[in-house]
Design a protein around this motif. Structure first.
Motif, PDB file in Angstrom:
ATOM      1  N   LEU A 162       0.848  -1.187   0.000  1.00  0.00           N
ATOM      2  CA  LEU A 162       0.000   0.000   0.000  1.00  0.00           C
ATOM      3  C   LEU A 162       0.890   1.245   0.000  1.00  0.00           C
ATOM      4  CD1 LEU A 162      -2.486  -1.325   2.683  1.00  0.00           C
ATOM      5  CD2 LEU A 162      -3.004  -1.013   0.242  1.00  0.00           C
ATOM      6  N   LYS A 163       0.728   2.072  -1.001  1.00  0.00           N
ATOM      7  CA  LYS A 163       1.631   3.206  -1.209  1.00  0.00           C
ATOM      8  C   LYS A 163       0.944   4.534  -0.895  1.00  0.00           C
ATOM      9  CE  LYS A 163       4.614   0.362  -3.247  1.00  0.00           C
ATOM     10  NZ  LYS A 163       5.800  -0.139  -2.549  1.00  0.00           N
ATOM     11  N   SER A 164       1.785   5.505  -0.506  1.00  0.00           N
ATOM     12  CA  SER A 164       1.326   6.868  -0.259  1.00  0.00           C
ATOM     13  C   SER A 164       1.763   7.761  -1.422  1.00  0.00           C
ATOM     14  CB  SER A 164       1.916   7.388   1.054  1.00  0.00           C
ATOM     15  OG  SER A 164       1.516   8.719   1.297  1.00  0.00           O
ATOM     16  N   MET A 165       0.861   8.616  -1.875  1.00  0.00           N
ATOM     17  CA  MET A 165       1.116   9.373  -3.101  1.00  0.00           C
ATOM     18  C   MET A 165       2.097  10.533  -2.926  1.00  0.00           C
ATOM     19  SD  MET A 165       0.560   9.610  -6.298  1.00  0.00           S
ATOM     20  CE  MET A 165      -0.789   8.451  -6.557  1.00  0.00           C
ATOM     21  N   LYS A 166       2.037  11.227  -1.803  1.00  0.00           N
ATOM     22  CA  LYS A 166       2.855  12.430  -1.645  1.00  0.00           C
ATOM     23  C   LYS A 166       4.361  12.154  -1.764  1.00  0.00           C
ATOM     24  CE  LYS A 166       3.777  16.384   1.382  1.00  0.00           C
ATOM     25  NZ  LYS A 166       3.449  17.081   2.633  1.00  0.00           N
ATOM     26  N   PRO A 167       4.910  11.117  -1.130  1.00  0.00           N
ATOM     27  CA  PRO A 167       6.365  10.903  -1.221  1.00  0.00           C
ATOM     28  C   PRO A 167       6.879  10.692  -2.641  1.00  0.00           C
ATOM     29  CG  PRO A 167       5.459   9.665   0.615  1.00  0.00           C
ATOM     30  CD  PRO A 167       4.296  10.181  -0.160  1.00  0.00           C
ATOM     31  N   VAL A 168       6.105  10.015  -3.478  1.00  0.00           N
ATOM     32  CA  VAL A 168       6.583   9.795  -4.846  1.00  0.00           C
ATOM     33  C   VAL A 168       6.514  11.090  -5.650  1.00  0.00           C
ATOM     34  CG1 VAL A 168       4.392   9.051  -5.913  1.00  0.00           C
ATOM     35  CG2 VAL A 168       6.570   8.181  -6.785  1.00  0.00           C
ATOM     36  N   MET A 169       5.533  11.939  -5.362  1.00  0.00           N
ATOM     37  CA  MET A 169       5.483  13.234  -6.025  1.00  0.00           C
ATOM     38  C   MET A 169       6.671  14.096  -5.602  1.00  0.00           C
ATOM     39  SD  MET A 169       2.996  12.900  -7.983  1.00  0.00           S
ATOM     40  CE  MET A 169       3.127  14.560  -8.636  1.00  0.00           C
ATOM     41  N   ASP A 170       7.020  14.010  -4.323  1.00  0.00           N
ATOM     42  CA  ASP A 170       8.223  14.704  -3.842  1.00  0.00           C
ATOM     43  C   ASP A 170       9.457  14.223  -4.594  1.00  0.00           C
ATOM     44  OD1 ASP A 170       7.837  16.743  -1.911  1.00  0.00           O
ATOM     45  OD2 ASP A 170       7.285  15.273  -0.408  1.00  0.00           O
ATOM     46  N   ARG A 171       9.570  12.911  -4.767  1.00  0.00           N
ATOM     47  CA  ARG A 171      10.728  12.336  -5.475  1.00  0.00           C
ATOM     48  C   ARG A 171      10.832  12.911  -6.891  1.00  0.00           C
ATOM     49  NH1 ARG A 171      13.532   7.355  -6.164  1.00  0.00           N
ATOM     50  NH2 ARG A 171      13.687   7.303  -3.893  1.00  0.00           N
ATOM     51  N   ILE A 172       9.716  12.996  -7.577  1.00  0.00           N
ATOM     52  CA  ILE A 172       9.713  13.495  -8.954  1.00  0.00           C
ATOM     53  C   ILE A 172      10.104  14.966  -9.005  1.00  0.00           C
ATOM     54  CG2 ILE A 172       8.202  14.044 -10.905  1.00  0.00           C
ATOM     55  CD1 ILE A 172       6.628  11.470 -10.196  1.00  0.00           C
ATOM     56  N   LEU A 173       9.517  15.769  -8.120  1.00  0.00           N
ATOM     57  CA  LEU A 173       9.696  17.218  -8.193  1.00  0.00           C
ATOM     58  C   LEU A 173      11.030  17.693  -7.612  1.00  0.00           C
ATOM     59  CD1 LEU A 173       6.055  18.318  -7.324  1.00  0.00           C
ATOM     60  CD2 LEU A 173       7.110  18.066  -9.577  1.00  0.00           C
ATOM     61  N   LYS A 174      11.653  16.876  -6.774  1.00  0.00           N
ATOM     62  CA  LYS A 174      12.967  17.232  -6.237  1.00  0.00           C
ATOM     63  C   LYS A 174      14.071  17.054  -7.269  1.00  0.00           C
ATOM     64  CE  LYS A 174      12.189  16.541  -1.290  1.00  0.00           C
ATOM     65  NZ  LYS A 174      12.375  15.631  -0.126  1.00  0.00           N
ATOM     66  N   ASN A 175      13.795  16.300  -8.306  1.00  0.00           N
ATOM     67  CA  ASN A 175      14.770  16.120  -9.379  1.00  0.00           C
ATOM     68  C   ASN A 175      14.909  17.431 -10.158  1.00  0.00           C
ATOM     69  OD1 ASN A 175      16.062  15.514 -11.869  1.00  0.00           O
ATOM     70  ND2 ASN A 175      15.448  13.378 -11.685  1.00  0.00           N
ATOM     71  N   LYS A 176      16.073  18.015 -10.122  1.00  0.00           N
ATOM     72  CA  LYS A 176      16.302  19.324 -10.740  1.00  0.00           C
ATOM     73  C   LYS A 176      16.096  19.300 -12.251  1.00  0.00           C
ATOM     74  CE  LYS A 176      19.609  20.808  -7.202  1.00  0.00           C
ATOM     75  NZ  LYS A 176      21.013  21.233  -6.917  1.00  0.00           N
ATOM     76  N   HIS A 177      16.122  18.110 -12.831  1.00  0.00           N
ATOM     77  CA  HIS A 177      16.027  18.003 -14.286  1.00  0.00           C
ATOM     78  C   HIS A 177      14.604  17.708 -14.776  1.00  0.00           C
ATOM     79  CE1 HIS A 177      20.372  18.180 -14.429  1.00  0.00           C
ATOM     80  NE2 HIS A 177      20.452  17.166 -13.584  1.00  0.00           N
ATOM     81  N   HIS A 178      13.649  17.684 -13.868  1.00  0.00           N
ATOM     82  CA  HIS A 178      12.282  17.421 -14.325  1.00  0.00           C
ATOM     83  C   HIS A 178      11.803  18.614 -15.164  1.00  0.00           C
ATOM     84  CE1 HIS A 178       9.590  20.214 -12.216  1.00  0.00           C
ATOM     85  NE2 HIS A 178      10.381  20.126 -11.167  1.00  0.00           N
ATOM     86  N   GLU A 179      10.914  18.341 -16.103  1.00  0.00           N
ATOM     87  CA  GLU A 179      10.424  19.392 -16.996  1.00  0.00           C
ATOM     88  C   GLU A 179       8.908  19.520 -16.894  1.00  0.00           C
ATOM     89  OE1 GLU A 179      11.909  18.369 -20.832  1.00  0.00           O
ATOM     90  OE2 GLU A 179      13.974  18.908 -20.347  1.00  0.00           O
ATOM     91  N   ILE A 180       8.376  19.275 -15.718  1.00  0.00           N
ATOM     92  CA  ILE A 180       6.930  19.316 -15.503  1.00  0.00           C
ATOM     93  C   ILE A 180       6.507  20.750 -15.188  1.00  0.00           C
ATOM     94  CG2 ILE A 180       5.027  18.481 -14.068  1.00  0.00           C
ATOM     95  CD1 ILE A 180       6.812  15.965 -13.588  1.00  0.00           C
ATOM     96  N   GLY A 181       5.554  21.259 -15.956  1.00  0.00           N
ATOM     97  CA  GLY A 181       5.097  22.627 -15.775  1.00  0.00           C
ATOM     98  C   GLY A 181       3.740  22.744 -15.120  1.00  0.00           C
ATOM     99  N   GLY A 182       3.125  21.624 -14.814  1.00  0.00           N
ATOM    100  CA  GLY A 182       1.826  21.629 -14.153  1.00  0.00           C
ATOM    101  C   GLY A 182       1.402  20.211 -13.832  1.00  0.00           C
ATOM    102  N   ILE A 183       0.571  20.059 -12.805  1.00  0.00           N
ATOM    103  CA  ILE A 183       0.157  18.718 -12.377  1.00  0.00           C
ATOM    104  C   ILE A 183      -1.349  18.657 -12.163  1.00  0.00           C
ATOM    105  CG2 ILE A 183       0.298  17.021 -10.502  1.00  0.00           C
ATOM    106  CD1 ILE A 183       3.199  17.747 -10.147  1.00  0.00           C
ATOM    107  N   ILE A 184      -1.966  17.644 -12.757  1.00  0.00           N
ATOM    108  CA  ILE A 184      -3.365  17.317 -12.472  1.00  0.00           C
ATOM    109  C   ILE A 184      -3.345  16.241 -11.398  1.00  0.00           C
ATOM    110  CG2 ILE A 184      -5.545  16.457 -13.393  1.00  0.00           C
ATOM    111  CD1 ILE A 184      -4.664  17.435 -16.144  1.00  0.00           C
TER     112      ILE A 184
END
Length: 359
Positions: A162-184
């Motif tokens: 059973l996984k929690s959503m917030k920590p994985v979102m943190d992992r993605i957004l802490k990556n300085k090379h991510h190119e995400i400009g918005g999240i649904i």
């Protein structure tokens, strides 16, 4: 008719905006399904690139978890119960369908509470439920465990992933090379955890985020909101799913989760270990923890280096960029978890997008 007119206006306004090549991640697999089924990706292209996130629970369930489930089936007089999507996920060598073909006892259920009835009807067997999912499923599992304890149903236990959503979102957004400009943000998780659960995306990372429902108008409205935020110095967060999502969520469900589970580090298939990202059964309910009851371990994972599920789950690539997609990896013979589940990006893309990509 009114909705159609509004949707047409939203699409027109999105296309007329000044944004160019904006990457928006939709985290939830159900959002991905709707986007692909209704052709929303094509409606907002080339201004907007819609990328999937890690919101498919089957896709992030580790290989070693399936191996542990198969190890349990080798114990004497065990009945394994599971959601149907998990049957085709491959462990190190086999999946649960292979095990059932060998005569192992496996039953598909639609709710964790069904498992308690199966345990009552099979008092001489040990009934194990493969508890897999995010915060949407976790409260029901907590309720089943609490009910089993109150009613002294001692022949049931739960193998949790059973996984929690917030920590994985943190992992993605802490990556300085991510190119995400918005999240649904995932509407189903928000129903349980509340809209405020996702506010950190805009406050900590200055990335616009929105909680959205699952109708076409919901999704187009969310995209429009994110586009409008693009040129702002201070990006904001908005709940556009207020008909179902409150600021604090389902208080009863959250109380249940806190009663039964605590957060621990966990392996996410194709992504790696993420701190405090999994719900583990607390010691007071350890009699219902399959790992402790049967003294088994979930071992280190092995990944298929040819599969790019990790890149897809992290919103970096579309499924069509995988060299295995649609050839050696397809719904009939899936190699990666993203092709197994109905909520997996690859399976959805194969079903709805492959034709468009090759036209």
């Amino acid at each position: 008719m009114k909705d159609k007119s509004l949707m047409a206006k939203l699409v027109k306004d999105i296309q007329a905006s000044s944004v160019e090549d904006l990457n928006i991640m939709e985290v939830c697999g159900t959002h991905t399904q709707v986007i692909s089924k209704l052709g929303i990706r094509e409606l907002v292209s080339p201004k907007i690139n819609l990328l999937s996130g890690p919101g498919c629970p089957v896709c992030v369930t580790p290989t070693s978890y399936i191996d542990a489930a198969i190890e349990l089936l080798n114990k004497e007089n065990v009945i394994l119960t599971t959601f149907g999507d998990l049957m085709r996920v491959k462990g190190s060598s086999e999946n649960l369908i292979n095990q059932r073909e060998k005569g192992k006892k496996i039953q598909i259920v639609y709710s964790p509470l069904e498992v308690l009835q199966i345990a009552k009807e099979n008092r001489n067997a040990e009934v194990v439920f493969l508890a897999m999912g995010f915060e949407t499923t976790t409260p029901l599992v907590a309720l089943a465990i609490e009910t089993a304890k109150k009613n002294n149903i001692g022949n049931v236990s739960f193998l949790t992933s059973l996984k929690s959503m917030k920590p994985v979102m943190d992992r993605i957004l802490k990556n300085k090379h991510h190119e995400i400009g918005g999240i649904i943000c995932p509407g189903h998780v928000a129903v349980v955890k509340g809209a405020e659960y996702f506010r950190f995306i805009s406050e900590e990372y200055n990335i616009p985020a929105v909680v959205a429902g699952f109708e076409a108008l919901d999704i187009l409205g969310a995209i429009y909101f994110l586009v409008q935020q693009h040129d702002s110095k201070k990006r904001s967060f908005e709940n556009l799913y207020k008909r179902c999502v409150t600021p604090q969520g389902n208080l009863f469900a959250n109380k249940l989760m806190e009663e039964v589970f605590s957060l621990h580090n966990s392996e996410w298939r194709s992504i790696g270990n993420i701190e405090n990202s999994a719900f583990h059964i607390k010691d007071k309910y350890e009699d219902f923890d399959s790992l402790k009851k049967f003294d088994i371990d979930i071992k280190e994972n092995m990944y298929d280096q040819n599969c790019i599920c990790s890149e897809i789950l992290l919103g970096r690539k579309l499924p069509s960029l995988c060299r295995l997609f649609g050839t050696s990896c397809n719904p009939e013979s899936p190699l990666g978890p993203c092709m197994v589940s109905s909520e997996g990006s690859c399976a959805i893309f194969y079903k709805y997008q492959r034709r468009i990509e090759h036209e």
